[in-house]
Design a protein around this motif. Structure first.
Motif, mmCIF file in Angstrom:
data_model
loop_
_atom_site.group_PDB
_atom_site.id
_atom_site.type_symbol
_atom_site.label_atom_id
_atom_site.label_comp_id
_atom_site.label_asym_id
_atom_site.label_seq_id
_atom_site.Cartn_x
_atom_site.Cartn_y
_atom_site.Cartn_z
ATOM 1 N N LEU A 5 6.632 -4.193 6.781
ATOM 2 C CA LEU A 5 7.606 -3.112 6.738
ATOM 3 C C LEU A 5 6.886 -1.820 6.386
ATOM 4 C CD1 LEU A 5 10.381 -4.773 4.535
ATOM 5 C CD2 LEU A 5 10.427 -4.475 7.005
ATOM 6 N N GLU A 6 7.414 -0.702 6.861
ATOM 7 C CA GLU A 6 6.879 0.605 6.514
ATOM 8 C C GLU A 6 8.046 1.516 6.172
ATOM 9 O OE1 GLU A 6 3.567 2.510 8.740
ATOM 10 O OE2 GLU A 6 5.107 3.984 9.237
ATOM 11 N N ILE A 7 7.950 2.193 5.043
ATOM 12 C CA ILE A 7 8.976 3.125 4.602
ATOM 13 C C ILE A 7 8.366 4.513 4.550
ATOM 14 C CG2 ILE A 7 10.559 3.742 2.740
ATOM 15 C CD1 ILE A 7 10.457 0.754 1.900
ATOM 16 N N THR A 8 8.893 5.422 5.379
ATOM 17 C CA THR A 8 8.421 6.797 5.351
ATOM 18 C C THR A 8 9.234 7.595 4.331
ATOM 19 O OG1 THR A 8 9.894 7.425 7.165
ATOM 20 C CG2 THR A 8 7.660 6.725 7.766
ATOM 21 N N LYS A 9 8.643 8.687 3.851
ATOM 22 C CA LYS A 9 9.248 9.485 2.776
ATOM 23 C C LYS A 9 9.609 8.582 1.609
ATOM 24 C CE LYS A 9 11.024 12.922 5.974
ATOM 25 N NZ LYS A 9 12.198 13.605 6.515
ATOM 26 N N ALA A 10 8.678 7.696 1.280
ATOM 27 C CA ALA A 10 8.917 6.642 0.284
ATOM 28 C C ALA A 10 9.310 7.186 -1.079
ATOM 29 C CB ALA A 10 7.688 5.751 0.156
ATOM 30 N N SER A 11 8.738 8.315 -1.473
ATOM 31 C CA SER A 11 9.036 8.841 -2.810
ATOM 32 C C SER A 11 10.502 9.237 -2.957
ATOM 33 C CB SER A 11 8.138 10.033 -3.125
ATOM 34 O OG SER A 11 8.411 11.103 -2.236
ATOM 35 N N THR A 12 11.213 9.405 -1.836
ATOM 36 C CA THR A 12 12.633 9.744 -1.900
ATOM 37 C C THR A 12 13.525 8.512 -1.767
ATOM 38 O OG1 THR A 12 12.874 10.124 0.490
ATOM 39 C CG2 THR A 12 12.173 12.001 -0.862
ATOM 40 N N LYS A 13 12.904 7.341 -1.499
ATOM 41 C CA LYS A 13 13.704 6.142 -1.232
ATOM 42 C C LYS A 13 13.467 5.004 -2.212
ATOM 43 C CE LYS A 13 13.761 7.334 3.602
ATOM 44 N NZ LYS A 13 13.074 7.169 4.857
ATOM 45 N N LEU A 52 4.989 3.975 2.350
ATOM 46 C CA LEU A 52 4.828 2.698 1.661
ATOM 47 C C LEU A 52 4.787 1.607 2.719
ATOM 48 C CD1 LEU A 52 4.858 1.167 -1.104
ATOM 49 C CD2 LEU A 52 7.326 0.975 -0.788
ATOM 50 N N GLN A 53 3.703 0.826 2.736
ATOM 51 C CA GLN A 53 3.556 -0.259 3.700
ATOM 52 C C GLN A 53 3.492 -1.588 2.960
ATOM 53 O OE1 GLN A 53 -0.039 1.079 5.664
ATOM 54 N NE2 GLN A 53 1.157 1.918 7.360
ATOM 55 N N ILE A 54 4.250 -2.551 3.459
ATOM 56 C CA ILE A 54 4.239 -3.903 2.897
ATOM 57 C C ILE A 54 3.840 -4.847 4.022
ATOM 58 C CG2 ILE A 54 5.578 -5.705 1.754
ATOM 59 C CD1 ILE A 54 7.534 -3.399 0.911
ATOM 60 N N SER A 55 2.697 -5.498 3.860
ATOM 61 C CA SER A 55 2.208 -6.460 4.857
ATOM 62 C C SER A 55 2.426 -7.859 4.307
ATOM 63 C CB SER A 55 0.716 -6.239 5.114
ATOM 64 O OG SER A 55 0.493 -4.936 5.593
ATOM 65 N N PHE A 56 3.130 -8.683 5.066
ATOM 66 C CA PHE A 56 3.409 -10.050 4.629
ATOM 67 C C PHE A 56 2.238 -10.981 4.903
ATOM 68 C CE2 PHE A 56 7.796 -8.549 5.933
ATOM 69 C CZ PHE A 56 8.132 -8.124 4.664
ATOM 70 N N LEU A 91 0.849 -1.186 0.000
ATOM 71 C CA LEU A 91 0.000 0.000 0.000
ATOM 72 C C LEU A 91 0.885 1.236 0.000
ATOM 73 C CD1 LEU A 91 -3.137 0.747 1.957
ATOM 74 C CD2 LEU A 91 -1.219 2.267 2.284
ATOM 75 N N TYR A 92 0.576 2.182 -0.906
ATOM 76 C CA TYR A 92 1.285 3.459 -0.912
ATOM 77 C C TYR A 92 0.273 4.555 -0.627
ATOM 78 C CZ TYR A 92 3.831 7.600 -2.333
ATOM 79 O OH TYR A 92 4.414 8.842 -2.341
ATOM 80 N N ASP A 93 0.538 5.365 0.392
ATOM 81 C CA ASP A 93 -0.302 6.509 0.749
ATOM 82 C C ASP A 93 0.418 7.772 0.276
ATOM 83 O OD1 ASP A 93 -1.505 8.705 1.987
ATOM 84 O OD2 ASP A 93 -1.971 7.583 3.809
ATOM 85 N N PRO A 94 -0.003 8.349 -0.861
ATOM 86 C CA PRO A 94 0.712 9.510 -1.388
ATOM 87 C C PRO A 94 0.567 10.755 -0.518
ATOM 88 C CG PRO A 94 -1.230 9.049 -2.715
ATOM 89 C CD PRO A 94 -1.103 7.940 -1.718
ATOM 90 N N ASP A 95 -0.519 10.875 0.226
ATOM 91 C CA ASP A 95 -0.704 12.039 1.094
ATOM 92 C C ASP A 95 0.318 12.053 2.232
ATOM 93 O OD1 ASP A 95 -2.869 12.969 -0.404
ATOM 94 O OD2 ASP A 95 -4.297 11.799 0.782
#
Length: 77
Positions: free
Chosen positions: A44-52, A12-16, A4-8
């Motif tokens: 896993l959760e990645i914050t500021k995903a658009s930069t990573k 980016l969240q990845i649920s196994f 799941l990606y929340d653009p607001d």
């Protein structure tokens, strides 16, 4: 598995697995690991995903050989 990606929020969240998150831990800046009640990693959760990541709106699922030659973390005794 669900991605799941929340653009607001640019998260980016990845649920196994589909279960309740019991605990989270930030293991590096912007990288959070989710655990279930038994302590198993479930997401896993990645914050500021658009930069990573290259493109948080796209996903490429590939079946192939894992890269076992990459550096591995050292185990603590």
């Amino acid at each position: 598995m669900k991605v799941l990606y929340d653009p607001d929020k640019d998260i980016l969240q990845i649920s196994f697995v589909d279960t309740t998150v019991e605990e989270t831990a930030q293991i590096a800046p912007g990288l959070v690991v989710d655990y279930d009640v038994d302590g198993h990693t479930i997401g896993l959760e990645i914050t500021k995903a658009s930069t990573k990541v290259d493109n948080p709106y796209a996903i490429c699922y590939v079946v192939g050989t894992a890269n076992v030659d990459k550096p591995r973390p050292t185990e603590k005794n």
